[in-house]
Scaffold this motif. Structure first.
Motif, PDB file in Angstrom:
ATOM      1  N   UNK A 153       0.844  -1.212   0.000  1.00 27.85           N
ATOM      2  CA  UNK A 153       0.000   0.000   0.000  1.00 27.85           C
ATOM      3  C   UNK A 153       0.869   1.247   0.000  1.00 27.85           C
ATOM      4  N   UNK A 154       1.649   1.475  -1.068  1.00 30.93           N
ATOM      5  CA  UNK A 154       2.556   2.624  -1.077  1.00 30.93           C
ATOM      6  C   UNK A 154       1.817   3.943  -1.249  1.00 30.93           C
ATOM      7  N   UNK A 155       2.561   5.017  -1.048  1.00 32.72           N
ATOM      8  CA  UNK A 155       2.024   6.367  -1.162  1.00 32.72           C
ATOM      9  C   UNK A 155       2.558   7.214  -0.035  1.00 32.72           C
ATOM     10  N   UNK A 156       2.242   6.835   1.191  1.00 26.47           N
ATOM     11  CA  UNK A 156       2.813   7.506   2.361  1.00 26.47           C
ATOM     12  C   UNK A 156       4.320   7.236   2.405  1.00 26.47           C
ATOM     13  N   UNK A 157       4.704   5.989   2.205  1.00 25.15           N
ATOM     14  CA  UNK A 157       6.080   5.602   1.906  1.00 25.15           C
ATOM     15  C   UNK A 157       6.022   4.672   0.700  1.00 25.15           C
ATOM     16  N   UNK A 158       7.167   4.396   0.103  1.00 27.76           N
ATOM     17  CA  UNK A 158       7.152   3.520  -1.069  1.00 27.76           C
ATOM     18  C   UNK A 158       6.967   2.052  -0.687  1.00 27.76           C
ATOM     19  N   UNK A 159       7.128   1.732   0.599  1.00 25.17           N
ATOM     20  CA  UNK A 159       7.063   0.333   0.996  1.00 25.17           C
ATOM     21  C   UNK A 159       6.031  -0.006   2.041  1.00 25.17           C
ATOM     22  N   UNK A 160       5.047   0.866   2.260  1.00 27.77           N
ATOM     23  CA  UNK A 160       4.025   0.589   3.265  1.00 27.77           C
ATOM     24  C   UNK A 160       3.214  -0.652   2.896  1.00 27.77           C
ATOM     25  N   UNK A 161       2.824  -1.431   3.898  1.00 29.81           N
ATOM     26  CA  UNK A 161       1.966  -2.594   3.676  1.00 29.81           C
ATOM     27  C   UNK A 161       0.770  -2.536   4.616  1.00 29.81           C
ATOM     28  N   UNK A 162      -0.337  -3.102   4.158  1.00 28.62           N
ATOM     29  CA  UNK A 162      -1.514  -3.324   4.996  1.00 28.62           C
ATOM     30  C   UNK A 162      -1.602  -4.807   5.306  1.00 28.62           C
ATOM     31  N   UNK A 163      -2.202  -5.123   6.449  1.00 26.25           N
ATOM     32  CA  UNK A 163      -2.423  -6.513   6.844  1.00 26.25           C
ATOM     33  C   UNK A 163      -3.932  -6.786   6.860  1.00 26.25           C
ATOM     34  N   UNK A 164      -4.372  -7.699   6.010  1.00 28.18           N
ATOM     35  CA  UNK A 164      -5.777  -8.081   5.939  1.00 28.18           C
ATOM     36  C   UNK A 164      -5.925  -9.369   6.746  1.00 28.18           C
ATOM     37  N   UNK A 165      -6.653  -9.297   7.853  1.00 29.73           N
ATOM     38  CA  UNK A 165      -6.692 -10.374   8.840  1.00 29.73           C
ATOM     39  C   UNK A 165      -8.071 -11.019   8.846  1.00 29.73           C
ATOM     40  N   UNK A 166      -8.095 -12.335   8.658  1.00 33.81           N
ATOM     41  CA  UNK A 166      -9.360 -13.042   8.645  1.00 33.81           C
ATOM     42  C   UNK A 166     -10.251 -12.542   7.527  1.00 33.81           C
ATOM     43  N   UNK A 167     -11.561 -12.548   7.791  1.00 36.16           N
ATOM     44  CA  UNK A 167     -12.534 -12.166   6.764  1.00 36.16           C
ATOM     45  C   UNK A 167     -12.989 -10.718   6.852  1.00 36.16           C
ATOM     46  N   UNK A 168     -12.603 -10.000   7.945  1.00 38.42           N
ATOM     47  CA  UNK A 168     -13.296  -8.717   8.120  1.00 38.42           C
ATOM     48  C   UNK A 168     -12.472  -7.649   8.824  1.00 38.42           C
ATOM     49  N   UNK A 169     -11.152  -7.690   8.715  1.00 38.93           N
ATOM     50  CA  UNK A 169     -10.343  -6.646   9.348  1.00 38.93           C
ATOM     51  C   UNK A 169      -9.115  -6.358   8.495  1.00 38.93           C
ATOM     52  N   UNK A 170      -8.790  -5.078   8.356  1.00 39.94           N
ATOM     53  CA  UNK A 170      -7.584  -4.681   7.634  1.00 39.94           C
ATOM     54  C   UNK A 170      -6.936  -3.519   8.378  1.00 39.94           C
ATOM     55  N   UNK A 171      -5.632  -3.623   8.520  1.00 38.89           N
ATOM     56  CA  UNK A 171      -4.855  -2.612   9.234  1.00 38.89           C
ATOM     57  C   UNK A 171      -4.138  -1.783   8.173  1.00 38.89           C
ATOM     58  N   UNK A 172      -4.645  -0.570   7.950  1.00 38.54           N
ATOM     59  CA  UNK A 172      -4.328   0.191   6.730  1.00 38.54           C
ATOM     60  C   UNK A 172      -3.442   1.401   6.999  1.00 38.54           C
TER      61      UNK A 172
END
Length: 299
Positions: A153-172
């Motif tokens: 999920x770049x933009x804020x930094x070139x290497x940012x990542x999000x974690x999509x956990x289970x069926x209904x949560x994402x840490x963005x």
């Protein structure tokens, strides 16, 4: 740290999420729990740092670990979404205390290259040594019985990542803010508003009911209580910068204009030197003290 809130599991394949608010930086730290096994991961935990005295403390770490112990939770992973510019990350300290692996996106290697030049420290930073896991886009792993997918999920930094956990949560992290605020800045080295827009759109393709947990909240003129949870549906409809289908060109112009008005975080030049080492402090010199190198007049 005076404020925390738990978002309950919605059932099978749905994590229980407790957010802990860091008052100094407006950052949210997460304990993500598989309710079936009571195993958990920590995301973006803050090591306290006073830029005036260049001193550190572990108040957040201590409080979160006490909470996890009280809840009978076993922490099995330490995760960060990117090398933060506004706070010192607790990844290294947590790895030392807990003896479990820490991880971040693999493009931290490219971010380290950028900042070696900024600091004129050609031999500095070895992410492969300081992080056990360097995640690529699409990588998967487990927290107990919960699957986790890594989303670049770049933009804020070139290497940012999000974690999509289970069926209904994402840490963005620093992509979305709360809907009434909008989005995160994209003017740090390696970041761009164009990349941020594309990352936001990818996140908005997740199922509508997905809970989105953001990296920061500073309140607004109309809302003084910190908030950090929304849904994909809420962000699609109501986000102040991108809700309702804002065209990319309009978003980029607005984001870039806003970013030009923002001062650098007061901790940035201090903490990035450590965060590219997972928050590990510099080695002591011959007098037993540790020192940072701060570039002058580069920003």
């Amino acid at each position: 740290m005076k404020f925390s809130r738990t978002s309950a599991s919605r059932g099978p394949r749905s994590p229980e999420v407790t957010g802990f608010y860091d008052d100094d930086t407006g950052s949210i730290q997460y304990l993500v729990v598989d309710p079936e096994t009571r195993t958990a991961a920590l995301i973006d935990v803050v090591l306290g740092f006073d830029p005036m005295g260049a001193s550190t403390h572990s108040d957040n770490v201590d409080a979160i670990l006490r909470y996890a112990n009280h809840e009978g939770v076993e922490i099995v992973r330490i995760l960060d979404t990117h090398p933060h510019a506004d706070h010192l990350m607790a990844s290294s300290l947590l790895r030392e205390r807990l003896g479990v692996p820490n991880g971040i996106g693999e493009k931290v290697i490219e971010i380290a290259d950028l900042w070696r030049a900024t600091y004129n420290m050609p031999g500095a930073f070895d992410p492969k040594a300081d992080f056990d896991n360097l995640f690529a886009n699409g990588d998967t792993f487990e927290i107990g019985e919960l699957s986790v997918r890594v989303m670049l999920s770049p933009g804020h930094t070139l290497g940012s990542v999000s974690y999509v956990v289970g069926d209904d949560a994402a840490f963005v992290h620093d992509t979305f803010m709360q809907p009434d605020v909008g989005t995160a800045r994209a003017d740090f080295p390696g970041g761009t508003a164009s990349d941020l827009y594309d990352s936001l759109q990818r996140i908005l393709k997740l199922p509508e009911q997905t809970r989105l947990f953001v990296g920061h909240d500073y309140g607004t003129e109309y809302r003084s209580i910190p908030a950090w949870e929304s849904t994909v549906a809420e962000q699609r409809r109501h986000n102040a910068h991108i809700g309702g289908g804002t065209p990319k060109d309009d978003f980029v112009k607005r984001r870039e204009a806003r970013d030009k008005t923002l001062a650098l975080p007061d901790r940035m030049l201090h903490v990035l030197q450590m965060n590219l080492r997972a928050g590990r402090l510099p080695e002591p010199e011959d007098d037993g003290s540790r020192y940072l190198k701060i570039p002058m007049n580069k920003f």
